[in-house]
Design a protein around this motif. Structure first.
Motif, PDB file in Angstrom:
ATOM      1  N   THR A 276      21.314  16.927  13.645  1.00 32.65           N
ATOM      2  CA  THR A 276      20.609  15.896  12.821  1.00 32.65           C
ATOM      3  C   THR A 276      21.750  15.134  12.283  1.00 32.65           C
ATOM      4  OG1 THR A 276      20.753  17.326  10.904  1.00 32.65           O
ATOM      5  CG2 THR A 276      18.594  17.377  12.176  1.00 32.65           C
ATOM      6  N   GLN A 277      22.948  15.643  12.194  1.00 32.74           N
ATOM      7  CA  GLN A 277      24.461  14.980  11.790  1.00 32.74           C
ATOM      8  C   GLN A 277      24.073  15.110  10.188  1.00 32.74           C
ATOM      9  OE1 GLN A 277      24.852  11.095  13.535  1.00 32.74           O
ATOM     10  NE2 GLN A 277      25.628  11.804  15.394  1.00 32.74           N
ATOM     11  N   ASP A 278      23.212  15.748   9.650  1.00 34.23           N
ATOM     12  CA  ASP A 278      23.356  16.139   8.144  1.00 34.23           C
ATOM     13  C   ASP A 278      24.634  16.696   7.944  1.00 34.23           C
ATOM     14  OD1 ASP A 278      20.737  14.910   7.961  1.00 34.23           O
ATOM     15  OD2 ASP A 278      19.949  16.979   8.065  1.00 34.23           O
ATOM     16  N   ALA A 279      25.255  16.452   6.797  1.00 27.08           N
ATOM     17  CA  ALA A 279      26.738  16.970   6.408  1.00 27.08           C
ATOM     18  C   ALA A 279      26.520  17.226   4.855  1.00 27.08           C
ATOM     19  CB  ALA A 279      27.781  16.119   6.905  1.00 27.08           C
ATOM     20  N   VAL A 280      27.819  18.111   4.695  1.00 25.30           N
ATOM     21  CA  VAL A 280      28.063  18.441   3.144  1.00 25.30           C
ATOM     22  C   VAL A 280      29.598  18.151   3.170  1.00 25.30           C
ATOM     23  CG1 VAL A 280      28.284  20.095   1.543  1.00 25.30           C
ATOM     24  CG2 VAL A 280      26.244  20.246   3.069  1.00 25.30           C
ATOM     25  N   TYR A 281      29.950  17.388   1.918  1.00 23.86           N
ATOM     26  CA  TYR A 281      31.363  17.201   1.783  1.00 23.86           C
ATOM     27  C   TYR A 281      31.459  17.931   0.466  1.00 23.86           C
ATOM     28  CZ  TYR A 281      30.773  13.543   5.292  1.00 23.86           C
ATOM     29  OH  TYR A 281      30.663  12.815   6.493  1.00 23.86           O
ATOM     30  N   ARG A 282      32.911  17.772   0.132  1.00 24.35           N
ATOM     31  CA  ARG A 282      33.456  18.546  -1.068  1.00 24.35           C
ATOM     32  C   ARG A 282      34.443  17.778  -1.808  1.00 24.35           C
ATOM     33  NH1 ARG A 282      35.626  23.701   0.860  1.00 24.35           N
ATOM     34  NH2 ARG A 282      37.633  22.497   1.011  1.00 24.35           N
ATOM     35  N   ALA A 283      34.243  17.774  -3.135  1.00 21.15           N
ATOM     36  CA  ALA A 283      35.263  17.121  -4.104  1.00 21.15           C
ATOM     37  C   ALA A 283      35.635  18.113  -5.268  1.00 21.15           C
ATOM     38  CB  ALA A 283      34.941  15.503  -4.318  1.00 21.15           C
ATOM     39  N   VAL A 284      36.990  17.941  -5.534  1.00 23.01           N
ATOM     40  CA  VAL A 284      37.029  18.666  -6.716  1.00 23.01           C
ATOM     41  C   VAL A 284      37.951  17.763  -7.742  1.00 23.01           C
ATOM     42  CG1 VAL A 284      38.594  20.704  -7.532  1.00 23.01           C
ATOM     43  CG2 VAL A 284      37.896  20.627  -5.271  1.00 23.01           C
ATOM     44  N   GLY A 285      37.500  18.007  -9.079  1.00 31.07           N
ATOM     45  CA  GLY A 285      38.206  17.191 -10.077  1.00 31.07           C
ATOM     46  C   GLY A 285      37.884  17.862 -11.355  1.00 31.07           C
TER      47      GLY A 285
ATOM     48  N   SER B  90      18.348  11.242  -6.091  1.00 33.64           N
ATOM     49  CA  SER B  90      19.585  11.317  -5.258  1.00 33.64           C
ATOM     50  C   SER B  90      20.381  10.160  -6.048  1.00 33.64           C
ATOM     51  CB  SER B  90      19.337  10.547  -3.766  1.00 33.64           C
ATOM     52  OG  SER B  90      18.497  11.714  -3.051  1.00 33.64           O
ATOM     53  N   VAL B  91      21.853  10.153  -5.330  1.00 36.47           N
ATOM     54  CA  VAL B  91      22.712   9.259  -6.053  1.00 36.47           C
ATOM     55  C   VAL B  91      23.141   8.067  -4.806  1.00 36.47           C
ATOM     56  CG1 VAL B  91      25.115   8.855  -6.833  1.00 36.47           C
ATOM     57  CG2 VAL B  91      23.700  10.991  -7.323  1.00 36.47           C
ATOM     58  N   GLU B  92      22.910   6.751  -5.074  1.00 38.33           N
ATOM     59  CA  GLU B  92      23.399   5.774  -4.176  1.00 38.33           C
ATOM     60  C   GLU B  92      24.742   5.774  -3.728  1.00 38.33           C
ATOM     61  OE1 GLU B  92      21.879   1.991  -5.428  1.00 38.33           O
ATOM     62  OE2 GLU B  92      19.979   2.485  -5.918  1.00 38.33           O
ATOM     63  N   LEU B  93      25.099   5.603  -2.646  1.00 39.80           N
ATOM     64  CA  LEU B  93      26.255   5.536  -2.364  1.00 39.80           C
ATOM     65  C   LEU B  93      27.493   4.860  -3.112  1.00 39.80           C
ATOM     66  CD1 LEU B  93      28.153   6.713   0.234  1.00 39.80           C
ATOM     67  CD2 LEU B  93      27.876   4.317   1.257  1.00 39.80           C
ATOM     68  N   HIS B  94      27.225   3.647  -3.308  1.00 40.31           N
ATOM     69  CA  HIS B  94      28.098   2.730  -4.278  1.00 40.31           C
ATOM     70  C   HIS B  94      28.277   3.539  -5.671  1.00 40.31           C
ATOM     71  CE1 HIS B  94      24.241   0.809  -5.480  1.00 40.31           C
ATOM     72  NE2 HIS B  94      25.040   0.720  -6.738  1.00 40.31           N
ATOM     73  N   ARG B  95      27.415   4.252  -6.024  1.00 41.47           N
ATOM     74  CA  ARG B  95      27.309   5.100  -7.526  1.00 41.47           C
ATOM     75  C   ARG B  95      28.187   6.449  -7.288  1.00 41.47           C
ATOM     76  NH1 ARG B  95      24.709   1.793 -11.127  1.00 41.47           N
ATOM     77  NH2 ARG B  95      23.065   0.476 -10.313  1.00 41.47           N
ATOM     78  N   LEU B  96      28.563   6.877  -6.324  1.00 39.65           N
ATOM     79  CA  LEU B  96      28.803   8.357  -5.948  1.00 39.65           C
ATOM     80  C   LEU B  96      30.070   8.493  -6.893  1.00 39.65           C
ATOM     81  CD1 LEU B  96      28.760  10.910  -4.893  1.00 39.65           C
ATOM     82  CD2 LEU B  96      29.740  10.174  -2.768  1.00 39.65           C
ATOM     83  N   ALA B  97      30.940   7.449  -6.745  1.00 42.64           N
ATOM     84  CA  ALA B  97      32.554   7.964  -7.531  1.00 42.64           C
ATOM     85  C   ALA B  97      32.210   7.871  -8.980  1.00 42.64           C
ATOM     86  CB  ALA B  97      33.329   6.512  -7.145  1.00 42.64           C
ATOM     87  N   ALA B  98      31.315   6.922  -9.477  1.00 47.48           N
ATOM     88  CA  ALA B  98      30.885   6.892 -10.808  1.00 47.48           C
ATOM     89  C   ALA B  98      30.322   7.951 -11.149  1.00 47.48           C
ATOM     90  CB  ALA B  98      30.288   5.406 -11.265  1.00 47.48           C
ATOM     91  N   ALA B  99      29.233   8.723 -10.540  1.00 48.76           N
ATOM     92  CA  ALA B  99      28.484   9.829 -10.864  1.00 48.76           C
ATOM     93  C   ALA B  99      29.731  11.046 -11.049  1.00 48.76           C
ATOM     94  CB  ALA B  99      27.655  10.176  -9.916  1.00 48.76           C
ATOM     95  N   LEU B 100      30.448  11.005 -10.229  1.00 47.71           N
ATOM     96  CA  LEU B 100      31.354  12.188 -10.317  1.00 47.71           C
ATOM     97  C   LEU B 100      32.378  12.064 -11.718  1.00 47.71           C
ATOM     98  CD1 LEU B 100      32.757  12.304  -6.582  1.00 47.71           C
ATOM     99  CD2 LEU B 100      31.381  13.988  -7.842  1.00 47.71           C
TER     100      LEU B 100
END
Length: 237
Positions: A127-136, A182-192
């Motif tokens: 399905t090309q579904d994926a999980v990414y990881r970020a640390v902050g 869900s979080v919209e793509l352009h709001r992802l950085a702000a959500a983090l």
């Protein structure tokens, strides 16, 4: 030598202006409100500077001019800031919904001390579904890309893996999309960036290094392209 340097710097200047013009054209194509917001952002400081000039320095032409120039410069700065943000949003809108879009945000859009990897830590080849990881400072964020119902299980699996390694670190699960939760793509950085700070900067580095050291044991080998992942076929007998 001085003339050579002046000539080279002069030749670069039109390139920057042309690049800014191309960014503006691209942004206007995908965001029709951007030019009007830029115009408003420019005119507001100019009007404020002119008003202050007439109010405070109506008898002093030098001070009057300084107020007006300050207003113009502030207007240009605000207009450029608006252009940059709207251009970033327009760029993300072009890749929204495509595999690897979250990786593009993690590669170039993170701020506020967050560290992310453009390669997923888990991916479904069918399905090309994926999980990414970020640390902050907000802990560890696991970000799902794809169908929310399918990604939810992948997120839980990755959450258990991280918990086994770092049981005392806060983990946040996010899904990129257009649904209510869900979080919209352009709001992802702000959500983090809005995550509650629970780690210090040295702890962020330690957690990131700890997780990266275990990357070889995770399902996705380093350097894999999720766009080229295919389900394995059984061997012919």
């Amino acid at each position: 030598m001085a003339r050579t340097k002046d000539a080279s710097s002069a030749s670069k200047e039109p390139g920057r202006l042309k690049q800014m013009w191309q960014v503006f054209q691209m942004t206007r194509r995908y965001d029709s409100t951007a030019p009007w917001l830029m115009l408003l952002g420019f005119l507001a400081p100019v009007a404020l500077g002119l008003g202050l000039a007439l109010w405070l320095s109506s008898d002093n032409w030098f001070t009057l001019t300084l107020w007006i120039v300050a207003g113009v410069l502030a207007g240009l700065l605000i207009a450029m800031i608006i252009l940059g943000r709207r251009a970033e949003r327009a760029a993300y809108s072009q890749i929204d919904g495509q595999p690897g879009a979250v990786g593009a945000v993690l590669r170039s859009g993170l701020r506020g001390g967050w560290v992310g990897n453009e390669m997923p830590v888990a991916v479904n080849g069918k399905t090309q579904d994926a999980v990414y990881r970020a640390v902050g400072r907000g802990g560890v964020a696991l970000i799902g890309e794809g169908d929310p119902f399918r990604v939810e299980r992948m997120l839980k699996d990755e959450e258990r893996k991280v918990t086994r390694v770092l049981p005392n670190v806060q983990i946040r699960l996010l899904t990129v999309g257009h649904g209510e939760e869900s979080v919209e793509l352009h709001r992802l950085a702000a959500a983090l960036r809005k995550s509650k700070k629970v780690l210090t900067k040295p702890e962020v580095l330690a957690v990131s290094n700890r997780l990266n050291s275990l990357q070889s044991s995770l399902p996705i080998p380093k350097g894999i392209d999720p766009m080229k992942v295919r389900a394995q076929r059984g061997k012919m007998r």
